[in-house]
Design a protein around this motif. Structure first.
Motif, PDB file in Angstrom:
ATOM      1  N   GLN A   1       0.822  -1.201   0.000  1.00 44.95           N
ATOM      2  CA  GLN A   1       0.000   0.000   0.000  1.00 44.95           C
ATOM      3  C   GLN A   1       0.863   1.261   0.000  1.00 44.95           C
ATOM      4  O   GLN A   1       0.550   2.239  -0.694  1.00 44.95           O
ATOM      5  CB  GLN A   1      -0.946   0.005   1.210  1.00 44.95           C
ATOM      6  N   LEU A   2       1.951   1.259   0.781  1.00 44.14           N
ATOM      7  CA  LEU A   2       2.866   2.409   0.803  1.00 44.14           C
ATOM      8  C   LEU A   2       3.531   2.618  -0.555  1.00 44.14           C
ATOM      9  O   LEU A   2       3.649   3.741  -1.037  1.00 44.14           O
ATOM     10  CB  LEU A   2       3.932   2.234   1.885  1.00 44.14           C
ATOM     11  N   GLU A   3       3.978   1.531  -1.171  1.00 44.44           N
ATOM     12  CA  GLU A   3       4.601   1.632  -2.490  1.00 44.44           C
ATOM     13  C   GLU A   3       3.619   2.210  -3.505  1.00 44.44           C
ATOM     14  O   GLU A   3       3.984   3.032  -4.332  1.00 44.44           O
ATOM     15  CB  GLU A   3       5.094   0.260  -2.954  1.00 44.44           C
ATOM     16  N   LYS A   4       2.391   1.788  -3.414  1.00 46.41           N
ATOM     17  CA  LYS A   4       1.357   2.281  -4.322  1.00 46.41           C
ATOM     18  C   LYS A   4       1.133   3.779  -4.102  1.00 46.41           C
ATOM     19  O   LYS A   4       1.048   4.538  -5.065  1.00 46.41           O
ATOM     20  CB  LYS A   4       0.065   1.500  -4.082  1.00 46.41           C
ATOM     21  N   GLN A   5       1.044   4.218  -2.856  1.00 45.68           N
ATOM     22  CA  GLN A   5       0.822   5.625  -2.547  1.00 45.68           C
ATOM     23  C   GLN A   5       2.022   6.495  -2.919  1.00 45.68           C
ATOM     24  O   GLN A   5       1.865   7.578  -3.474  1.00 45.68           O
ATOM     25  CB  GLN A   5       0.527   5.804  -1.049  1.00 45.68           C
ATOM     26  N   LEU A   6       3.216   6.031  -2.588  1.00 42.67           N
ATOM     27  CA  LEU A   6       4.427   6.814  -2.811  1.00 42.67           C
ATOM     28  C   LEU A   6       4.946   6.716  -4.237  1.00 42.67           C
ATOM     29  O   LEU A   6       5.794   7.491  -4.650  1.00 42.67           O
ATOM     30  CB  LEU A   6       5.532   6.354  -1.843  1.00 42.67           C
ATOM     31  N   ARG A   7       4.453   5.711  -4.955  1.00 40.85           N
ATOM     32  CA  ARG A   7       4.926   5.427  -6.318  1.00 40.85           C
ATOM     33  C   ARG A   7       6.431   5.194  -6.334  1.00 40.85           C
ATOM     34  O   ARG A   7       7.157   5.645  -7.208  1.00 40.85           O
ATOM     35  CB  ARG A   7       4.542   6.541  -7.283  1.00 40.85           C
ATOM     36  N   LYS A   8       6.911   4.527  -5.271  1.00 42.05           N
ATOM     37  CA  LYS A   8       8.320   4.160  -5.139  1.00 42.05           C
ATOM     38  C   LYS A   8       8.399   2.761  -4.567  1.00 42.05           C
ATOM     39  O   LYS A   8       7.515   2.339  -3.823  1.00 42.05           O
ATOM     40  CB  LYS A   8       9.045   5.097  -4.170  1.00 42.05           C
ATOM     41  N   GLN A   9       9.478   2.064  -4.914  1.00 41.17           N
ATOM     42  CA  GLN A   9       9.697   0.748  -4.337  1.00 41.17           C
ATOM     43  C   GLN A   9      10.369   0.910  -2.977  1.00 41.17           C
ATOM     44  O   GLN A   9      11.276   1.733  -2.810  1.00 41.17           O
ATOM     45  CB  GLN A   9      10.576  -0.091  -5.255  1.00 41.17           C
ATOM     46  N   LEU A  10       9.899   0.154  -1.994  1.00 43.53           N
ATOM     47  CA  LEU A  10      10.458   0.219  -0.647  1.00 43.53           C
ATOM     48  C   LEU A  10      11.249  -1.044  -0.344  1.00 43.53           C
ATOM     49  O   LEU A  10      10.949  -2.115  -0.856  1.00 43.53           O
ATOM     50  CB  LEU A  10       9.336   0.355   0.389  1.00 43.53           C
ATOM     51  N   LEU A  11      12.237  -0.893   0.494  1.00 41.25           N
ATOM     52  CA  LEU A  11      13.003  -2.023   0.992  1.00 41.25           C
ATOM     53  C   LEU A  11      12.650  -2.157   2.466  1.00 41.25           C
ATOM     54  O   LEU A  11      12.874  -1.237   3.251  1.00 41.25           O
ATOM     55  CB  LEU A  11      14.501  -1.776   0.813  1.00 41.25           C
ATOM     56  N   ALA A  12      12.065  -3.266   2.847  1.00 35.37           N
ATOM     57  CA  ALA A  12      11.570  -3.429   4.219  1.00 35.37           C
ATOM     58  C   ALA A  12      12.399  -4.452   4.979  1.00 35.37           C
ATOM     59  O   ALA A  12      12.782  -5.490   4.443  1.00 35.37           O
ATOM     60  CB  ALA A  12      10.124  -3.859   4.195  1.00 35.37           C
ATOM     61  N   PHE A  13      12.701  -4.145   6.227  1.00 32.95           N
ATOM     62  CA  PHE A  13      13.365  -5.052   7.145  1.00 32.95           C
ATOM     63  C   PHE A  13      12.443  -5.238   8.339  1.00 32.95           C
ATOM     64  O   PHE A  13      11.481  -4.497   8.500  1.00 32.95           O
ATOM     65  CB  PHE A  13      14.712  -4.471   7.604  1.00 32.95           C
ATOM     66  N   SER A  14      12.751  -6.160   9.203  1.00 32.57           N
ATOM     67  CA  SER A  14      11.895  -6.403  10.357  1.00 32.57           C
ATOM     68  C   SER A  14      11.896  -5.224  11.336  1.00 32.57           C
ATOM     69  O   SER A  14      10.966  -5.050  12.095  1.00 32.57           O
ATOM     70  CB  SER A  14      12.354  -7.660  11.090  1.00 32.57           C
ATOM     71  N   HIS A  15      12.928  -4.371  11.288  1.00 31.48           N
ATOM     72  CA  HIS A  15      13.034  -3.290  12.255  1.00 31.48           C
ATOM     73  C   HIS A  15      12.927  -1.890  11.627  1.00 31.48           C
ATOM     74  O   HIS A  15      12.980  -0.909  12.337  1.00 31.48           O
ATOM     75  CB  HIS A  15      14.375  -3.408  13.019  1.00 31.48           C
ATOM     76  N   CYS A  16      12.797  -1.784  10.301  1.00 32.80           N
ATOM     77  CA  CYS A  16      12.657  -0.459   9.686  1.00 32.80           C
ATOM     78  C   CYS A  16      12.060  -0.585   8.302  1.00 32.80           C
ATOM     79  O   CYS A  16      11.969  -1.650   7.737  1.00 32.80           O
ATOM     80  CB  CYS A  16      13.985   0.267   9.621  1.00 32.80           C
ATOM     81  N   LEU A  17      11.666   0.545   7.767  1.00 36.31           N
ATOM     82  CA  LEU A  17      11.153   0.637   6.409  1.00 36.31           C
ATOM     83  C   LEU A  17      11.978   1.711   5.719  1.00 36.31           C
ATOM     84  O   LEU A  17      12.045   2.844   6.187  1.00 36.31           O
ATOM     85  CB  LEU A  17       9.668   1.032   6.461  1.00 36.31           C
TER      86      LEU A  17
END
Length: 55
Positions: free
Chosen positions: A37-53
């Motif tokens: 959902q965040l990627e869709k809103q921001l129109r950017k690819q995110l790299l997610a870890f268990s402790h940060c975004l």
């Protein structure tokens, strides 16, 4: 259905009104991850870890 639901009870912090009868569904709604959902809103690819975004 009427435009305004008739109020059955109203007190401080509480209101009770009539609603139409509905049928339960056996079909579950599709679930999308917060990352998707965040990627869709921001129109950017995110790299997610268990402790940060990270952007």
């Amino acid at each position: 259905m009427t435009v305004l639901a008739p109020i059955l009870e109203q007190t401080v912090g509480k209101i009770r009104f009539c609603v139409d009868d509905v049928k339960s569904t056996q079909e579950r709604l599709p679930v999308k991850s917060a990352k998707f959902q965040l990627e869709k809103q921001l129109r950017k690819q995110l790299l997610a870890f268990s402790h940060c975004l990270c952007l």
